[in-house]
Design an enzyme around this catalytic site. Structure first.
Site, PDB file in Angstrom:
ATOM      1  N   LYS A  77       0.875  -1.163  -0.048  1.00 12.48           N
ATOM      2  CA  LYS A  77       0.084  -0.121   0.061  1.00 12.48           C
ATOM      3  C   LYS A  77       0.917   1.235   0.020  1.00 12.48           C
ATOM      4  CE  LYS A  77      -4.334  -1.395   0.362  1.00 12.48           C
ATOM      5  NZ  LYS A  77      -5.723  -0.968  -0.595  1.00 12.48           N
ATOM      6  N   SER A  86      -9.079   0.001   6.395  1.00 16.52           N
ATOM      7  CA  SER A  86      -9.271  -0.899   7.526  1.00 16.52           C
ATOM      8  C   SER A  86      -7.768  -1.327   7.961  1.00 16.52           C
ATOM      9  CB  SER A  86      -9.677  -2.428   6.897  1.00 16.52           C
ATOM     10  OG  SER A  86      -8.846  -2.867   6.000  1.00 16.52           O
ATOM     11  N   GLU A 110      -9.854 -13.928  -3.915  1.00 16.87           N
ATOM     12  CA  GLU A 110     -10.765 -13.237  -2.906  1.00 16.87           C
ATOM     13  C   GLU A 110     -10.892 -14.325  -1.672  1.00 16.87           C
ATOM     14  OE1 GLU A 110     -13.585  -9.856  -4.515  1.00 16.87           O
ATOM     15  OE2 GLU A 110     -13.894 -11.946  -5.579  1.00 16.87           O
ATOM     16  N   GLY A 154     -16.022 -13.208   0.684  1.00 13.92           N
ATOM     17  CA  GLY A 154     -15.802 -11.841   0.531  1.00 13.92           C
ATOM     18  C   GLY A 154     -15.780 -11.781  -1.408  1.00 13.92           C
ATOM     19  N   ASP A 179     -16.987 -10.147  -3.705  1.00 14.99           N
ATOM     20  CA  ASP A 179     -17.818  -9.160  -4.713  1.00 14.99           C
ATOM     21  C   ASP A 179     -17.151  -8.919  -5.835  1.00 14.99           C
ATOM     22  OD1 ASP A 179     -15.798  -8.233  -2.548  1.00 14.99           O
ATOM     23  OD2 ASP A 179     -15.803  -6.546  -3.756  1.00 14.99           O
ATOM     24  N   SER A 221       1.149  -9.829  -0.580  1.00 11.95           N
ATOM     25  CA  SER A 221       0.911  -8.424  -0.389  1.00 11.95           C
ATOM     26  C   SER A 221       1.132  -7.631   0.952  1.00 11.95           C
ATOM     27  CB  SER A 221      -0.772  -7.996  -0.837  1.00 11.95           C
ATOM     28  OG  SER A 221      -1.373  -8.676  -0.021  1.00 11.95           O
TER      29      SER A 221
END
Length: 322
Positions: free
Chosen positions: A56, A81, A207, A211, A213, A307
């Site tokens: 990130k 989060s 995923e 979750g 989506d 990640s």
């Protein structure tokens, strides 16, 4: 259908130049044991060794560094989060400004503590009953801050794509790239870079099964909203993909694999015991997909972006004991 957002390999390369000497060029690990287990040659890009412990930082810094000086001086806001929270807090500190971060009340204590440790102010909310984007936008407006969202921002996406760019510079052409999917920024930036360099590469997102989506959205051809998922992969507890990221991923992502929390824990354990690295649940989902056989017709040379590794020792021990 709205036009696809414009993001190119040149944007990712420009982000890489901006990050040079600021972000870490993280290592790529290989393991004969892993290769034998999955039946492919696997290259693991270890973003758990990135500054603040996750990919990130790449996107947060790339976006913040491009703010006009007068806006930067007023400070930055973000909602997250955990990992983007830390990333923006660290980027703000590096650039000599301040940050105010909206975080869920149940965010991991270690991530909240780290965000505060980088000098940010933290404001909390209930992720199950409140809209973090609306709250974040209101917070930024009320305080006159520049808002850097966690994934739905072209400069953030370009920054995240530098992880894949570095991986491919080290490995050469890969047949597939397996990437965790939360809001979709990492896989979008990675796909922009990877497909431009090697058009035949398969982009495979992962995923948590609770979750899904993005998988549902890609299958339906439009963004789908689900209840906020309950999964150990806290970085992937999203109800819907981003607008910009989905527009990119609709064209660039070839498949989405789903993994259970149990498979994620198994991957965390494997990474610790065999690769000697610590991964947080979200960071372990691509490895989980490989180890559990969730990817059909796995090709010979596969890249994985691990990640992040932001998990405290007590939580890691609780999850992996047994």
């Amino acid at each position: 259908m709205p036009a696809e957002p414009h993001l190119t390999l040149d944007d990712v390369r420009a982000a890489a130049a901006r990050l040079e000497g600021v972000a870490h060029r993280t290592p790529v690990l290989t393991s004969r044991t892993l290769n034998a287990r999955v039946g492919a040659e696997v290259f693991v890009k270890c973003e758990n060794f990135q500054r603040m412990g996750a990919f990130k930082f790449r996107g947060a810094y790339n976006a913040a560094a491009q703010l006009p000086p007068d806006r930067l001086a007023k400070g930055i806001a973000a909602f997250s989060s955990g990992n983007h929270a830390q990333a923006v807090a660290l980027a703000a500190r590096e650039l000599g400004t301040t940050a105010v971060i909206l975080m869920p009340e149940d965010a991991p204590r270690s991530k909240m503590a780290a965000t505060l440790g980088y000098g940010a102010e933290v404001v909390t909310y209930d992720r199950y009953t409140e809209d973090r984007q609306a709250l974040g936008e209101a917070l930024a407006k009320d305080r006159g801050l520049a808002l850097i969202p966690p994934y739905d921002h072209l400069d953030v996406i370009a920054g995240q794509g530098t992880a894949a760019l570095e991986l491919l510079q080290e490995t050469g052409e890969l047949d597939a790239l397996v990437v965790p999917v939360g809001g979709g920024g990492l896989i979008a930036g990675s796909a922009v870079a990877a497909k431009a360099l090697h058009p035949a590469v398969r982009m495979i997102g992962v995923e948590p099964a609770a979750g899904d989506d993005t998988k549902r959205s890609l299958e339906s051809g439009e963004r789908v909203t689900i209840p906020v998922p309950r999964t150990i992969a806290d970085g992937q507890m999203l109800a819907s993909p981003g607008e910009i990221t989905f527009a990119l991923n609709r064209r660039l992502v070839d498949a989405i694999a789903l993994v259970s929390d149990e498979e994620i824990v198994d991957a965390m354990r494997f990474a610790f015991e065999r690769l000697r690295i610590v991964l947080e649940p979200s960071g372990a989902t691509p490895l989980a997909a490989l180890l559990s056989g969730r990817i059909e017709n796995l090709p010979p040379r596969v890249g994985v972006i691990a990640s992040g590794g932001n998990i405290d020792t007590r939580r890691f021990a609780e999850l992996t004991a047994g």
